[in-house]
Design a protein around this motif. Structure first.
Motif, short mmCIF file in Angstrom:
data_model
loop_
_atom_site.label_atom_id
_atom_site.label_comp_id
_atom_site.label_asym_id
_atom_site.label_seq_id
_atom_site.Cartn_x
_atom_site.Cartn_y
_atom_site.Cartn_z
N LEU A 1 0.82 -1.21 0.00
CA LEU A 1 0.00 0.00 0.00
C LEU A 1 0.86 1.26 0.00
O LEU A 1 0.52 2.25 -0.66
CB LEU A 1 -0.93 0.00 1.22
N ALA A 2 1.97 1.23 0.73
CA ALA A 2 2.88 2.37 0.72
C ALA A 2 3.49 2.55 -0.66
O ALA A 2 3.66 3.69 -1.14
CB ALA A 2 3.99 2.16 1.76
N THR A 3 3.79 1.44 -1.33
CA THR A 3 4.32 1.51 -2.69
C THR A 3 3.30 2.12 -3.64
O THR A 3 3.62 2.96 -4.49
CB THR A 3 4.73 0.12 -3.17
N ALA A 4 2.04 1.70 -3.49
CA ALA A 4 0.96 2.23 -4.34
C ALA A 4 0.77 3.72 -4.09
O ALA A 4 0.54 4.50 -5.03
CB ALA A 4 -0.33 1.47 -4.07
N TYR A 5 0.87 4.14 -2.83
CA TYR A 5 0.71 5.55 -2.49
C TYR A 5 1.80 6.39 -3.14
O TYR A 5 1.54 7.45 -3.73
CB TYR A 5 0.74 5.71 -0.97
N LYS A 6 3.04 5.91 -3.06
CA LYS A 6 4.15 6.65 -3.67
C LYS A 6 4.00 6.72 -5.19
O LYS A 6 4.34 7.74 -5.81
CB LYS A 6 5.47 5.98 -3.29
N LEU B 1 1.52 9.47 -5.98
CA LEU B 1 2.14 10.79 -5.85
C LEU B 1 3.08 11.08 -7.02
O LEU B 1 3.13 12.21 -7.52
CB LEU B 1 2.91 10.89 -4.53
N LYS B 2 3.80 10.05 -7.44
CA LYS B 2 4.71 10.21 -8.58
C LYS B 2 3.94 10.53 -9.85
O LYS B 2 4.45 11.22 -10.75
CB LYS B 2 5.53 8.95 -8.76
N ALA B 3 2.67 10.04 -9.93
CA ALA B 3 1.83 10.31 -11.09
C ALA B 3 1.11 11.65 -10.96
O ALA B 3 0.16 11.92 -11.69
CB ALA B 3 0.81 9.19 -11.26
N ALA B 4 1.56 12.49 -10.01
CA ALA B 4 1.05 13.85 -9.80
C ALA B 4 -0.37 13.88 -9.25
O ALA B 4 -1.08 14.87 -9.44
CB ALA B 4 1.12 14.66 -11.10
N LYS B 5 -0.77 12.82 -8.55
CA LYS B 5 -2.07 12.84 -7.89
C LYS B 5 -1.95 13.64 -6.59
O LYS B 5 -0.96 13.51 -5.87
CB LYS B 5 -2.54 11.42 -7.56
N PRO B 6 -2.95 14.46 -6.26
CA PRO B 6 -2.91 15.17 -4.97
C PRO B 6 -2.88 14.18 -3.81
O PRO B 6 -3.41 13.07 -3.90
CB PRO B 6 -4.22 15.98 -4.98
N LYS B 7 -2.26 14.59 -2.71
CA LYS B 7 -2.15 13.69 -1.56
C LYS B 7 -3.51 13.24 -1.06
O LYS B 7 -3.69 12.09 -0.66
CB LYS B 7 -1.38 14.38 -0.43
N THR C 1 -7.21 8.79 -0.29
CA THR C 1 -8.54 8.22 -0.47
C THR C 1 -8.46 6.90 -1.22
O THR C 1 -9.18 5.94 -0.91
CB THR C 1 -9.46 9.20 -1.22
N ALA C 2 -7.59 6.84 -2.22
CA ALA C 2 -7.40 5.59 -2.97
C ALA C 2 -6.87 4.49 -2.06
O ALA C 2 -7.30 3.33 -2.15
CB ALA C 2 -6.45 5.81 -4.14
N ILE C 3 -5.97 4.84 -1.15
CA ILE C 3 -5.44 3.84 -0.21
C ILE C 3 -6.52 3.40 0.77
O ILE C 3 -6.61 2.23 1.14
CB ILE C 3 -4.21 4.41 0.53
N MET C 4 -7.36 4.35 1.21
CA MET C 4 -8.48 3.99 2.07
C MET C 4 -9.38 2.96 1.39
O MET C 4 -9.82 1.99 2.01
CB MET C 4 -9.29 5.24 2.43
N ARG C 5 -9.64 3.19 0.11
CA ARG C 5 -10.48 2.26 -0.63
C ARG C 5 -9.80 0.89 -0.77
O ARG C 5 -10.45 -0.15 -0.66
CB ARG C 5 -10.81 2.84 -2.01
N LYS C 6 -8.49 0.90 -0.99
CA LYS C 6 -7.76 -0.36 -1.08
C LYS C 6 -7.82 -1.13 0.24
O LYS C 6 -7.98 -2.35 0.26
CB LYS C 6 -6.30 -0.10 -1.48
N ILE C 7 -7.69 -0.41 1.35
CA ILE C 7 -7.70 -1.08 2.66
C ILE C 7 -9.03 -1.80 2.88
O ILE C 7 -9.06 -2.97 3.29
CB ILE C 7 -7.44 -0.06 3.78
#
Length: 322
Positions: A274-279, A282-288, A293-299
């Motif tokens: 999940l940390a890898t997906a979050y980074k 961010l690298k794809a210029a998505k706002p934090k 929110t995407a990580i919340m949905r993944k969890i």
């Protein structure tokens, strides 16, 4: 027990208050009886064995006696969401309100929507106790935050000792509830299995796992879209014609989103997928905010999948205690 809509011949609307229940069987006539088991049993006995669906609203527990009598008499029931009933009545442009009028509206609501209304089923006592304990813990945590804020206020210096005493008392009660929740989960084979699977998800800790068990008991029986919607992390479209507005996550069960947010922050700081997906987001210029929110949905979707995959093998994983 569920009576198919094709078999239903009458809808019984029941408006519940603390002391009384008003009944309407679809006609203009209504009757009001005491909200007590004997009085309700006598009033509902004529409907036993008939193709009747009873509809009442959730009233914070005042409907429990009524639902118990309906279950005893084998009369199928639907416990309606008050907000949905209110919106239904509002769609007719009506404003008048009293117990007989509400009972008639409940009867009409049931008649119009009988085919889609889920039938009420009694909650397992252990699950019910878990829900109450978790809800009480949420209340005490909210009180603790309020007191901590008061303690920081400039004018609270004169009563600081009193606030600190109350905070210490709240901490004791919260710790006691934590211990009781852990004991309750440990004594239930089903809850213990679900909790174990939830705790295996990055970011899900000893607070979020019982919260998910209490607030979303459907975990493991939903698809990924349904569970994301229940958790309030599903992006809903807002389009009209050529306009494509920003999709936002709204709705869901309100207790879940704040806890999922903390879980996402924890997961993103660790060493896990999940940390890898979050980074990567961010690298794809998505706002934090969008990335979190995407990580919340993944969890929540991972938690749902792990509970679902574990349930069929429950007897193999956790043998029945003697």
């Amino acid at each position: 027990m569920r009576t198919e809509s094709a078999e239903i011949q009458s809808i019984l609307g029941l408006d519940v208050s603390r002391d009384t229940v008003t009944l309407c069987d679809g006609r203009r006539h209504t009757v009001t009886v005491a909200n007590e088991a004997d009085a309700l049993r006598a009033a509902l006995l004529p409907y036993q064995g008939t193709a009747t669906l009873a509809v009442c609203e959730a009233t914070g527990g005042h409907e429990d006696t009524l639902l118990g009598v309906l279950l005893e008499l084998a009369i199928p029931a639907h416990r309606a969401d008050p907000a949905k009933v209110k919106a239904y009545i509002k769609s007719f442009g009506k404003r008048a309100k009293n117990d007989p009028i509400d009972a008639r509206w409940l009867s009409r609501y049931g008649r119009d929507r009988a085919a889609t209304l889920p039938r009420w089923q009694p909650v397992d006592p252990t699950q019910q106790k878990l829900e109450l304990l978790v809800a009480r813990r949420l209340d005490l945590v909210a009180m603790r935050v309020q007191e901590q804020n008061r303690l920081k206020a400039p004018r609270s210096r004169l009563i600081a000792d009193n606030i600190r005493d109350h905070l210490a008392e709240l901490e004791r009660h919260i710790e006691a509830l934590n211990a009781e929740i852990d004991t309750l989960i440990g004594e239930s084979r089903d809850l213990a299995l679900r909790a174990e699977q939830l705790r295996s998800v990055p970011g899900v800790g000893p607070v979020l796992a019982p919260l998910l068990l209490a607030v979303i008991p459907e975990l493991g029986t939903l698809n990924r879209r349904q569970v994301a919607s229940l958790a309030g992390v599903a992006p809903h479209p807002k389009d009209s014609g050529k306009a494509n507005w920003h999709r936002s996550t709204t709705g869901g069960r309100r207790q879940i989103r704040p806890a999922l947010f903390i879980a996402a922050l924890t997961a993103c700081r660790g060493d896990n997928p999940l940390a890898t997906a979050y980074k990567a987001l961010l690298k794809a210029a998505k706002p934090k905010r969008v990335a979190l929110t995407a990580i919340m949905r993944k969890i929540i979707t991972i938690a749902n999948a792990r509970v679902r995959d574990a349930l069929p093998h429950q007897n193999e994983i956790m043998p029945i205690n003697a």
